[in-house]
Design a protein around this motif. Sequence first.
Motif, PDB file in Angstrom:
ATOM      1  N   MET A 104       1.231  -1.468  -0.094  1.00 19.92           N
ATOM      2  CA  MET A 104       0.107  -0.550   0.354  1.00 19.92           C
ATOM      3  C   MET A 104       0.797   0.926  -0.030  1.00 19.92           C
ATOM      4  N   GLN A 125       1.912   9.087   8.484  1.00 17.68           N
ATOM      5  CA  GLN A 125       2.197   8.311   6.977  1.00 17.68           C
ATOM      6  C   GLN A 125       2.055   9.432   6.125  1.00 17.68           C
ATOM      7  N   THR A 177      -8.605  10.528  10.636  1.00 18.95           N
ATOM      8  CA  THR A 177      -8.299   9.352   9.805  1.00 18.95           C
ATOM      9  C   THR A 177      -8.372   9.445   8.593  1.00 18.95           C
ATOM     10  N   TRP A 178      -8.281   8.491   8.271  1.00 15.81           N
ATOM     11  CA  TRP A 178      -8.535   7.999   7.151  1.00 15.81           C
ATOM     12  C   TRP A 178      -9.108   7.800   6.048  1.00 15.81           C
ATOM     13  N   GLY A 179     -10.247   8.158   6.993  1.00 21.01           N
ATOM     14  CA  GLY A 179     -11.940   7.999   6.662  1.00 21.01           C
ATOM     15  C   GLY A 179     -12.262   9.427   6.863  1.00 21.01           C
ATOM     16  N   GLU A 236     -10.949  11.002   2.808  1.00 28.28           N
ATOM     17  CA  GLU A 236     -11.609  10.352   2.121  1.00 28.28           C
ATOM     18  C   GLU A 236     -13.091  10.832   1.669  1.00 28.28           C
ATOM     19  N   PHE A 286      -3.382   6.656   0.660  1.00 29.42           N
ATOM     20  CA  PHE A 286      -3.209   4.714  -0.041  1.00 29.42           C
ATOM     21  C   PHE A 286      -4.316   4.771  -1.226  1.00 29.42           C
ATOM     22  N   GLY A 287      -5.990   4.646  -1.204  1.00 26.08           N
ATOM     23  CA  GLY A 287      -6.340   4.455  -1.765  1.00 26.08           C
ATOM     24  C   GLY A 287      -7.734   5.543  -1.649  1.00 26.08           C
ATOM     25  N   VAL A 288      -8.065   5.279  -2.522  1.00 28.00           N
ATOM     26  CA  VAL A 288     -10.296   5.838  -2.835  1.00 28.00           C
ATOM     27  C   VAL A 288     -10.719   5.594  -3.781  1.00 28.00           C
ATOM     28  N   ILE A 289      -9.991   4.326  -4.846  1.00 28.65           N
ATOM     29  CA  ILE A 289     -11.288   4.519  -5.581  1.00 28.65           C
ATOM     30  C   ILE A 289     -12.364   3.507  -4.671  1.00 28.65           C
ATOM     31  N   ASN A 290     -12.480   2.712  -3.963  1.00 30.28           N
ATOM     32  CA  ASN A 290     -13.864   2.058  -3.738  1.00 30.28           C
ATOM     33  C   ASN A 290     -15.008   3.076  -2.824  1.00 30.28           C
ATOM     34  N   THR A 291     -14.560   3.934  -2.312  1.00 27.70           N
ATOM     35  CA  THR A 291     -15.074   4.935  -1.641  1.00 27.70           C
ATOM     36  C   THR A 291     -15.209   5.884  -2.534  1.00 27.70           C
ATOM     37  N   GLU A 302      -9.285  -6.091  -2.388  1.00 32.87           N
ATOM     38  CA  GLU A 302      -9.693  -4.834  -1.397  1.00 32.87           C
ATOM     39  C   GLU A 302      -9.802  -4.214  -2.698  1.00 32.87           C
ATOM     40  N   GLY A 349      -7.884  -1.939  -6.330  1.00 29.46           N
ATOM     41  CA  GLY A 349      -8.118  -0.501  -5.622  1.00 29.46           C
ATOM     42  C   GLY A 349      -7.123   0.167  -4.240  1.00 29.46           C
ATOM     43  N   LEU A 350      -7.004  -0.869  -3.824  1.00 28.93           N
ATOM     44  CA  LEU A 350      -6.330  -0.776  -2.358  1.00 28.93           C
ATOM     45  C   LEU A 350      -4.642  -1.436  -2.538  1.00 28.93           C
ATOM     46  N   GLN A 407     -10.784   0.027   8.260  1.00 37.15           N
ATOM     47  CA  GLN A 407      -9.578   0.963   8.920  1.00 37.15           C
ATOM     48  C   GLN A 407      -9.567   2.314   7.761  1.00 37.15           C
ATOM     49  N   TYR A 408      -8.417   1.275   6.307  1.00 31.74           N
ATOM     50  CA  TYR A 408      -8.303   2.919   5.263  1.00 31.74           C
ATOM     51  C   TYR A 408      -9.365   3.279   5.074  1.00 31.74           C
ATOM     52  N   GLN A 409     -10.417   2.404   5.004  1.00 31.71           N
ATOM     53  CA  GLN A 409     -11.961   2.968   3.510  1.00 31.71           C
ATOM     54  C   GLN A 409     -13.164   2.024   4.697  1.00 31.71           C
ATOM     55  N   ILE A 410     -13.893   3.665   5.178  1.00 37.91           N
ATOM     56  CA  ILE A 410     -14.876   3.447   6.139  1.00 37.91           C
ATOM     57  C   ILE A 410     -15.917   3.595   4.715  1.00 37.91           C
ATOM     58  N   TRP A 416     -19.725   4.422   5.318  1.00 39.88           N
ATOM     59  CA  TRP A 416     -20.016   4.945   6.524  1.00 39.88           C
ATOM     60  C   TRP A 416     -21.973   4.852   6.264  1.00 39.88           C
TER      61      TRP A 416
END
Lengths: 429, 275
Positions: A141, A193, A243-245, A248, A262-267, A335, A337-338, B235-238, B240
């Motif tokens: 990552m 990070q 934090t990361w969320g 994003e 690290f990655g935003v693709i999924n969201t 996962e 895109g991450l 953790q990295y992707q939430i 919501w």
Amino acid sequence: MMKLTRLLTLAGFAATLLTGTAYAAPVDLTLWHMEQPPHRVQRMKELLDEFNAAHPDIQVKQEPQSWGEVYAKAPAAFAAGNGPDLLFTIPDFTTVLKGIDAVVPVDDLVKDLDAKHGFIEATLAPYKYDDHVWAVPAYNMAISLWYRNSVLKAAGVEVPKTWSEWQAAAEKLSTDGKYGIGLPANKQLYTDQTVYSVMVNSGAADIYKDDGSIDFDKPATVNAYDFYSKLAKLSPADNGSWTWGEAEACFASNTCGMILQFGVINTYDTQAEGDAADLGVAPVPHADDQSESATISYSNAIMLTTKDEAKQAAAKVFLAWLLEPANYGRFLTMEPGLFLPVTDDGAKADSFWNDKTVTKYKSQVETMISNSHAGKLFGFTTGKVFPSIGAISAQNVIAETLQHIVVDGQSAADAVKGGQARMSEIAKK
Amino acid sequence: MKRTFGQALSLYGGLLLIALLICMPFWWVITGSIKLPREIIQRVPTMIPESFTLQHFEKLLQASDFPVYLINSLIVASFSTAFTVLLALPAAYAFFRMEFPGRNALYRTILLAYAFPGVVVLIPLYGLFAKVGLIDSPVALVVVNVAFALPFSIWMMRSFLATIPREIEEAAVVDGAPTTTILVRILMPLIAPGIASVAIFAFISSWTEYLFASVLIVSDARRTIPVGFAGIIGQYQIDWGLLLAGATAAIIPVVALFALVGRWFVSGLTDGAVK
């Protein structure tokens, strides 16, 4: 009669041996990983079911854990004699378990796998020290700069490559209730990070000298903190709790023009319902006096944590199977895109590129992989690893140093000097 | 005493403000759980939902192990509550009525156990439970929950016992009732609100307990809501929407418990006990 008895005894003995061979109990392996979200657990289950069916003599079961607790839970489990046989890790966690003699070196296995699949050196480096390799890299990552093409175009700015271009772009994008950039200033790992991903771009990647003393307080580090704190002023005011969320979400809602993530693709795809062609990703810009971009990367790996030789052999069969390109892509796309490949042939595997999210965001994923090749991690850059990195990481000293600037109003030079003192104090313990 | 208009305005205004402060987070969580993802992640949240969806609840119940975590939490919390009440009542009565050497000192000392940070005993307890084979067992969580809830429960229960007029017990003693009968037949009905309070305290303590549940439970199938839910979120992707739907679903049993035992709070403590 005697002959018959002997014959029967021999026949019985032979039958026992044969039965024992035919029905030898399989080697059971317990795998602890920290991929807890349901879709990741499900993908792991599919892979393990497939492996177990193809290898009746080895049965691997998963027990998902949380990163939040595993630092305390794993040492307790090993001390009590009920630890796992395989355990996912990141570099500083490996130093913790190596310190309690819970990790078995995997030199030969990594050598074989490297010859077959070609590990990306940046993913292997954090696990090579003290004359051994301590874990098998599994996925990578790396932080990149994320933006929307349409937003940059509307503002008339190019994708920034240097710090001066980056600051100018962030200032230009800060209009009408929008924030040019979303950077965290929380005393938390995410801030460690993002700050470090700026530090590596000013030539301040090393925080240790060869002798183990702290090498944090230097002009390159001060420049990085000074620059970061300027960008942090262009971020939303609540970034002190991010934090990361949150970062994003700020990007996904089109409130933040750029973020480091690290990655935003999924969201971006599922929550912002964004257009794939509009999503931009680039290397983290470098200082004006540097020529190349670098970033922070977390090479996640799998440790062998059993002393039982039969289990070690079985675990090696499993790890080799997992890194086979036909299987490995499906592991990474738990996962999409991450998680990025750690091997050269993994980066070309159809099983990876055929995933529908990866296919949709192909160009972005290619850039992420390219960025990950220049990945570094604080405390693991010199080929020597010192035990205090675990505590420095756990106490978020890098983020704490930033807070002295953005919250307490200290100068970057004073804050970095304080950071050096804190790290030295931790290293002495 | 009749309030002036200004006093009434201040009083009700203050009450409204407090009610809003308490209710606002719940409103946000519950309404957020039925909004579309795009509306949830807006920088400025909408107070009244502009969209409606049950997709987050569908995902929570169908694509995650949340129902399993919910059942595990109900089992652990129910047993923890029952054992806490069953042990706290006689212990509180002993401290309240019985004479024995060191009673007051012991009564004060037990609260120290409540003040003890759980994390300090986490690793020793892990070793202890591993030796007796209770790792990854809900029994371990019940034992820990009861151990941590009991000291404060005894204190609470004793306070309720202290509000009962001594004449009631004396009348029972004159009639020849033994101690057990006095406790079960006479005192228990009178301190029903106290028992309900202890039960709610024990239930919520157990329902929200995270530290021990995260370490003593190993397998996914035995996780309780706080731990399982933390894993679902990532953790990295939430996600919501999933987070808000889970938070909404997690408070339902607690609300139901309050609805069930709430009536005990409005009943008088000793109404009609002394004639």
